[in-house]
Design a protein around this motif. Structure first.
Motif, PDB file in Angstrom:
ATOM      1  N   VAL A   1     -24.634   6.223 -25.875  1.00  0.00           N
ATOM      2  CA  VAL A   1     -24.358   7.594 -26.388  1.00  0.00           C
ATOM      3  C   VAL A   1     -25.491   8.451 -26.318  1.00  0.00           C
ATOM      4  O   VAL A   1     -25.332   9.739 -26.159  1.00  0.00           O
ATOM      5  N   LEU A   2     -26.913   7.965 -26.264  1.00  0.00           N
ATOM      6  CA  LEU A   2     -28.037   8.740 -26.328  1.00  0.00           C
ATOM      7  C   LEU A   2     -27.879   9.605 -24.831  1.00  0.00           C
ATOM      8  O   LEU A   2     -28.367  10.644 -24.830  1.00  0.00           O
TER       9      LEU A   2
ATOM     10  N   LEU B   1     -25.313   9.990 -22.639  1.00  0.00           N
ATOM     11  CA  LEU B   1     -24.379  10.880 -22.702  1.00  0.00           C
ATOM     12  C   LEU B   1     -24.740  12.592 -23.273  1.00  0.00           C
ATOM     13  O   LEU B   1     -24.743  13.257 -22.808  1.00  0.00           O
ATOM     14  N   VAL B   2     -25.531  12.271 -24.640  1.00  0.00           N
ATOM     15  CA  VAL B   2     -25.964  13.684 -25.352  1.00  0.00           C
ATOM     16  C   VAL B   2     -26.765  14.279 -24.195  1.00  0.00           C
ATOM     17  O   VAL B   2     -26.613  15.332 -24.197  1.00  0.00           O
ATOM     18  N   LEU B   3     -27.891  13.483 -23.928  1.00  0.00           N
ATOM     19  CA  LEU B   3     -29.050  14.054 -23.139  1.00  0.00           C
ATOM     20  C   LEU B   3     -28.548  14.768 -21.695  1.00  0.00           C
ATOM     21  O   LEU B   3     -28.872  15.726 -21.440  1.00  0.00           O
TER      22      LEU B   3
ATOM     23  N   ALA C   1     -25.425  15.700 -21.413  1.00  0.00           N
ATOM     24  CA  ALA C   1     -24.530  16.886 -21.735  1.00  0.00           C
ATOM     25  C   ALA C   1     -25.264  17.912 -21.946  1.00  0.00           C
ATOM     26  O   ALA C   1     -24.903  19.202 -21.668  1.00  0.00           O
ATOM     27  N   ILE C   2     -26.506  18.038 -22.870  1.00  0.00           N
ATOM     28  CA  ILE C   2     -27.369  19.229 -23.080  1.00  0.00           C
ATOM     29  C   ILE C   2     -27.810  19.635 -21.648  1.00  0.00           C
ATOM     30  O   ILE C   2     -27.826  20.838 -21.599  1.00  0.00           O
TER      31      ILE C   2
END
Length: 71
Positions: free
Chosen positions: A21-22, A24-26, A28-29
């Motif tokens: 998840v971490l 994927l979030v980074l 995406a940003i």
């Protein structure tokens, strides 16, 4: 003993999911910044300092070294 092994596997699974998840979030940003052009300046500065190798005399020289050598 079996319960302990299952708990360890559950913990490993939760830590792995959290890491995914971490990432994927980074990612995406970073993708959003790239799509909206918020980091074009960073890429332009990085590209301007890149030296490309020139092979003229059998030795690989960077373009800056070749220019200084042939003056």
């Amino acid at each position: 003993m079996l319960v302990l092994a299952v708990r360890i596997l559950e913990t490993i699974f939760v830590v792995g999911v959290g890491g995914c998840v971490l990432v994927l979030v980074l990612t995406a940003i970073e993708d959003v910044r790239t799509l909206f052009g918020l980091d074009e300046k960073e890429y332009a500065e990085a590209d301007s300092t890149v030296r490309h190798p020139i092979i003229a005399s059998g030795f690989a020289e960077t373009s800056g070294m070749a220019d200084a050598h042939h003056r």
